[in-house]
Enzyme design. Structure first.
Site, PDB file in Angstrom:
ATOM      1  N   GLN A 174     -48.635 -44.930  25.252  1.00  0.00           N
ATOM      2  CA  GLN A 174     -50.019 -44.949  24.778  1.00  0.00           C
ATOM      3  C   GLN A 174     -50.980 -44.907  25.964  1.00  0.00           C
ATOM      4  O   GLN A 174     -50.971 -45.779  26.822  1.00  0.00           O
ATOM      5  CB  GLN A 174     -50.253 -46.203  23.939  1.00  0.00           C
ATOM      6  CG  GLN A 174     -49.404 -46.206  22.674  1.00  0.00           C
ATOM      7  CD  GLN A 174     -49.323 -47.578  22.036  1.00  0.00           C
ATOM      8  OE1 GLN A 174     -48.969 -48.546  22.686  1.00  0.00           O
ATOM      9  NE2 GLN A 174     -49.645 -47.658  20.761  1.00  0.00           N
TER      10      GLN A 174
ATOM     11  N   GLN B  91     -49.969 -39.343  23.999  1.00  0.00           N
ATOM     12  CA  GLN B  91     -50.026 -40.285  22.880  1.00  0.00           C
ATOM     13  C   GLN B  91     -51.346 -41.047  22.922  1.00  0.00           C
ATOM     14  O   GLN B  91     -51.766 -41.546  23.959  1.00  0.00           O
ATOM     15  CB  GLN B  91     -48.856 -41.272  22.944  1.00  0.00           C
ATOM     16  CG  GLN B  91     -48.809 -42.243  21.772  1.00  0.00           C
ATOM     17  CD  GLN B  91     -47.577 -43.125  21.784  1.00  0.00           C
ATOM     18  OE1 GLN B  91     -46.672 -42.935  22.586  1.00  0.00           O
ATOM     19  NE2 GLN B  91     -47.529 -44.094  20.884  1.00  0.00           N
ATOM     20  N   ASP B  92     -52.026 -41.126  21.755  1.00  0.00           N
ATOM     21  CA  ASP B  92     -53.285 -41.881  21.622  1.00  0.00           C
ATOM     22  C   ASP B  92     -54.384 -41.331  22.523  1.00  0.00           C
ATOM     23  O   ASP B  92     -55.094 -42.078  23.196  1.00  0.00           O
ATOM     24  CB  ASP B  92     -53.061 -43.365  21.920  1.00  0.00           C
ATOM     25  CG  ASP B  92     -52.158 -44.028  20.898  1.00  0.00           C
ATOM     26  OD1 ASP B  92     -51.867 -43.403  19.877  1.00  0.00           O
ATOM     27  OD2 ASP B  92     -51.748 -45.177  21.134  1.00  0.00           O
TER      28      ASP B  92
ATOM     29  N   ASP C  81     -50.133 -39.477  17.260  1.00  0.00           N
ATOM     30  CA  ASP C  81     -51.317 -40.270  16.872  1.00  0.00           C
ATOM     31  C   ASP C  81     -52.480 -40.024  17.832  1.00  0.00           C
ATOM     32  O   ASP C  81     -53.193 -40.959  18.203  1.00  0.00           O
ATOM     33  CB  ASP C  81     -50.988 -41.766  16.861  1.00  0.00           C
ATOM     34  CG  ASP C  81     -49.837 -42.114  15.940  1.00  0.00           C
ATOM     35  OD1 ASP C  81     -49.528 -41.319  15.036  1.00  0.00           O
ATOM     36  OD2 ASP C  81     -49.240 -43.190  16.127  1.00  0.00           O
TER      37      ASP C  81
ATOM     38  N   ARG D  73     -50.613 -39.859   9.787  1.00  0.00           N
ATOM     39  CA  ARG D  73     -49.967 -40.997   9.142  1.00  0.00           C
ATOM     40  C   ARG D  73     -50.977 -42.145   9.158  1.00  0.00           C
ATOM     41  O   ARG D  73     -51.704 -42.336  10.137  1.00  0.00           O
ATOM     42  CB  ARG D  73     -48.678 -41.391   9.848  1.00  0.00           C
ATOM     43  CG  ARG D  73     -48.815 -41.759  11.321  1.00  0.00           C
ATOM     44  CD  ARG D  73     -47.484 -42.210  11.895  1.00  0.00           C
ATOM     45  NE  ARG D  73     -47.556 -42.484  13.328  1.00  0.00           N
ATOM     46  CZ  ARG D  73     -46.580 -43.080  14.018  1.00  0.00           C
ATOM     47  NH1 ARG D  73     -45.471 -43.471  13.403  1.00  0.00           N
ATOM     48  NH2 ARG D  73     -46.700 -43.286  15.321  1.00  0.00           N
TER      49      ARG D  73
END
Length: 529
Positions: free
Chosen positions: A321, A343-344, A365, A434
Site C-alpha cells: 500500500q 496499490q492504493d 484498490d 470491490r
C-alpha cells in the site's frame, strides 16, 4: 431488509411528513426529537446534560444541538486519544494512534464548518461533512485492522461520538428528503469574484512560482504551500505555479489552507514524487498501516484545484500500500493530472471531488476511500502486478447506509498500461471494484471497458455483496457485457436513465453549484462527452 434499515426508513418517513418544505416551521420538544433518532439513548443523554430537554425547537435547531454535542464529544475523544498515543508501548500501534489523534482533530474542524451559518452551507454540504466525520473514525479503525491489532481502546472512546454523528446524519438526510431544493446553494455563498480562469493561468498570474533551479520564489512545493498560510484574504484564490522538474518531497496542504490552485507545465513535465509505503522493511517505509503517512501529496483544505501535474508514488508493486495522492478537500477538482502508483494509488478520502481528463495508474484498490467523487473522461490504467497478484480498480469506503460517499466513473477508459499490455494473458482478469466497507457505492457509466475486465465484473472480498451498490450503465468495449456479471443483491445493470442520472456530476455531487467557478470543464448530465 435489516432492522436498522427499516427503522431508518420509518424515521425518514416520520420527518418528511411532519416537516414543512422549509423544514424550519415544525417544532417539538428535544425529548420528542430524540425518540426519532436511530440512537435515542445517546441523544437523550446529551439532551439531559443541556438542561433544556423539554424545550420546543425546530428540526434545524435540533440538528445544531446534535452537532454541538458531537463536537464536545469529539474534543473529549481527541484528548483521550492523545493520552493513549503518548503511553502506547507498541511502535506501530503508537504511530496509528498519532494518526487517529489527527483524525479526531479533523472531526472537530469539519463539524465546526456545519455550524458556520455565515456561509449558509447547503444540506448536501452538511451531509458531506457529517459523513466525513464518520470516515475519519472508519479509517482509524481500519488502520488497526490492517496490522492485526484488535484489542484497542478505540471502540470504548469513540462509540458515543459515532452514535451522535449517526443521529446528525439521520436528521440531515430527513431535511434533504423534505426539501425539494436540497442541493441549492445558500443565499450567501463564497465571493468568487477573484476566481481565476484556468485558460488564463500563466506564470504572471501566479502568486508564487516553484522552480528547482532557483528561478522562482521557492525551490520546493511545500514552501509555496506554507506561504499560502500567511496570505491575506482567505476566500481569495492563491495560485502556485510549479515549473517543469522532478520534486522529490512529501507535500501536505492542511485543513486551514483553502482555495489553492496549483498548476504545472504538463503531465510528465512537472512531477511531484515519493516512495513511502505502508509495509515491508525497505528504506522509505512509512508508519505501518498508516496509509496517510505514505502519501506523496495530501490536500485537506477545501476548494483545491490542480492542473497539468503528475503525482507519483514509486514504491512499486513490492511496496504494498503506497499512496500517491490523498484528498480530503471538499469541492476540489483535478484537471489533466496524472496520479501514478500501484496499490492504493489515489486515496479519495472524503468529501465532494471531481477528476476530469486525468490518468490514474495502479494494480489493487487504486481508487479507494470514502469520498463523494466523479471521474469524467479519465484514463484508468491497470499496471503489471506481482506474479499471482490481483487487479482491482476501486474500493469505495462507505460504511453506513446514509453516508454521502460513492464513486461515479463516466466516459472513462479502463485499459492495460504499457507494462501490462504485452503480458496481459499471464495475469488474472481485472475487477471493476470491490466494496471496502458494507455500503460501498460505485457506478460505471458510458465508459470503455477493455478486454482485461473479468466477465464477473466485481469482487466481494469482505462479504458485503448484499448491502453494496455496484452499477453499470451503457458501457461499451469487450469487457462491458453484463451477461455473466455477479448475481449479487447489490449489483445493478442499470436500464433506467433516471436512475443513472443520479450519478451524474449535476446530481451526484451538485457540480452545477460549485464547478463553474473552478474553471474546470465538465459535463453535468448525459450530454455527449
Amino acid at each position: 431488509m435489516t432492522t436498522k434499515v427499516a427503522l431508518f426508513i420509518c424515521f425518514i418517513i416520520t420527518f418528511i411528513f411532519s416537516c414543512s418544505p422549509e423544514t424550519t416551521t415544525t417544532t417539538g420538544s428535544i425529548n420528542w426529537w430524540c425518540t426519532q433518532t436511530p440512537h435515542y439513548q445517546a441523544c437523550n443523554h446529551y439532551a439531559a446534560k443541556s438542561n433544556i430537554s423539554t424545550a420546543t425547537i425546530s428540526i434545524n435547531q435540533f440538528l445544531d444541538m446534535t452537532v454541538k454535542a458531537a463536537i464536545d464529544e469529539a474534543r473529549m475523544v481527541h484528548k483521550r486519544a492523545q493520552v493513549i498515543e503518548v503511553n502506547y508501548p507498541n511502535v506501530s500501534g503508537k504511530s496509528l494512534w498519532c494518526s487517529c489523534v489527527d483524525y479526531f482533530d479533523g472531526i472537530v474542524f469539519t463539524l465546526n464548518m456545519v455550524l458556520d451559518h455565515t456561509n449558509q452551507p447547503t444540506p448536501l454540504d452538511i451531509h458531506t461533512w457529517l459523513s466525513a466525520g464518520l470516515t475519519y473514525i472508519n479509517v482509524c479503525e481500519k488502520g488497526f485492522e490492517m496490522i492485526n491489532i484488535t484489542n484497542t481502546m478505540l471502540p470504548v472512546i469513540s462509540t458515543n461520538l459515532t452514535q451522535l454523528l449517526l443521529n446528525s446524519l439521520a436528521i440531515i438526510v430527513a431535511i434533504r428528503g423534505s426539501n425539494t431544493n436540497a442541493n441549492s446553494p445558500g443565499l450567501h455563498e463564497w465571493d468568487f469574484s477573484n476566481e481565476y480562469e484556468l485558460s488564463d493561468l500563466a506564470m504572471n498570474k501566479a502568486d508564487v512560482v516553484v522552480a528547482r533551479d532557483g528561478s522562482g520564489n521557492f525551490t520546493t512545493v511545500q514552501e509555496a504551500v506554507n506561504s499560502a498560510g500567511h496570505r491575506r484574504g482567505r476566500g481569495k484564490r492563491y495560485v502556485i505555479y510549479v515549473k517543469s522538474g522532478v520534486y522529490k518531497e512529501q507535500v501536505v496542504i492542511p485543513r486551514n489552507v483553502t482555495f489553492i490552485t496549483m498548476f504545472g507545465d504538463g503531465i510528465n513535465k512537472t512531477i511531484i514524487t515519493g516512495n513511502r509505503h505502508s509495509g515491508g522493511d525497505r528504506q522509505g517505509t512509512s508508519k505501518a498501516g498508516d496509509l496517510k503517512d505514505s502519501a506523496t501529496f495530501q490536500v485537506w483544505g477545501c476548494r483545491f484545484i490542480a492542473l497539468d501535474l503528475t503525482f507519483q508514488n514509486t514504491a512499486g508493486p513490492k511496496g504494498g500500500q503506497a499512496v500517491a495522492f490523498l484528498s480530503g478537500s471538499d469541492k476540489s477538482a483535478l484537471y489533466r493530472c496524472s496520479i501514478e502508483g500501484y496499490q492504493d494509488t489515489l486515496f479519495a478520502y472524503h468529501s465532494k471531488q471531481f477528476y476530469k481528463e486525468c490518468q490514474i495508474f495502479g494494480t489493487v484498490d487504486f481508487i479507494f476511500g470514502g469520498a463523494h467523487a466523479v471521474f469524467q473522461d479519465c484514463d484508468i490504467f491497470l499496471r503489471k502486478p506481482l506474479l499471482g497478484g490481483g487487479l482491482v480498480v476501486t474500493a469505495n469506503g462507505r460504511k453506513h447506509f446514509n453516508e454521502s460517499g460513492g464513486y461515479s466513473l463516466q466516459g472513462c477508459k479502463i485499459t492495460a498500461a504499457h507494462d501490462l499490455k504485452p503480458v496481459v494473458g499471464r495475469y488474472r482478469k481485472a475487477f471493476l471494484g470491490r466494496p471496502w466497507f458494507p455500503y460501498g457505492r460505485t457506478v460505471y457509466m458510458q465508459s470503455f471497458l477493455g478486454e482485461l475486465v473479468d466477465p464477473r465484473g466485481w469482487l466481494d472480498s469482505w462479504g458485503f455483496n448484499k448491502t453494496t451498490y455496484c452499477g453499470e450503465y451503457k458501457n461499451y468495449g469487450p469487457g462491458s457485457s453484463t451477461a455473466r456479471r455477479v448475481k449479487w443483491r447489490g449489483y445493478h445493470a442499470i436500464k433506467d436513465p433516471k436512475i443513472a442520472e443520479r450519478f451524474t456530476v449535476a446530481e451526484f455531487i451538485a457540480g452545477n453549484h460549485w464547478l463553474p467557478t473552478s474553471g474546470v470543464p465538465y459535463v453535468p448530465g448525459f450530454e455527449k462527452l
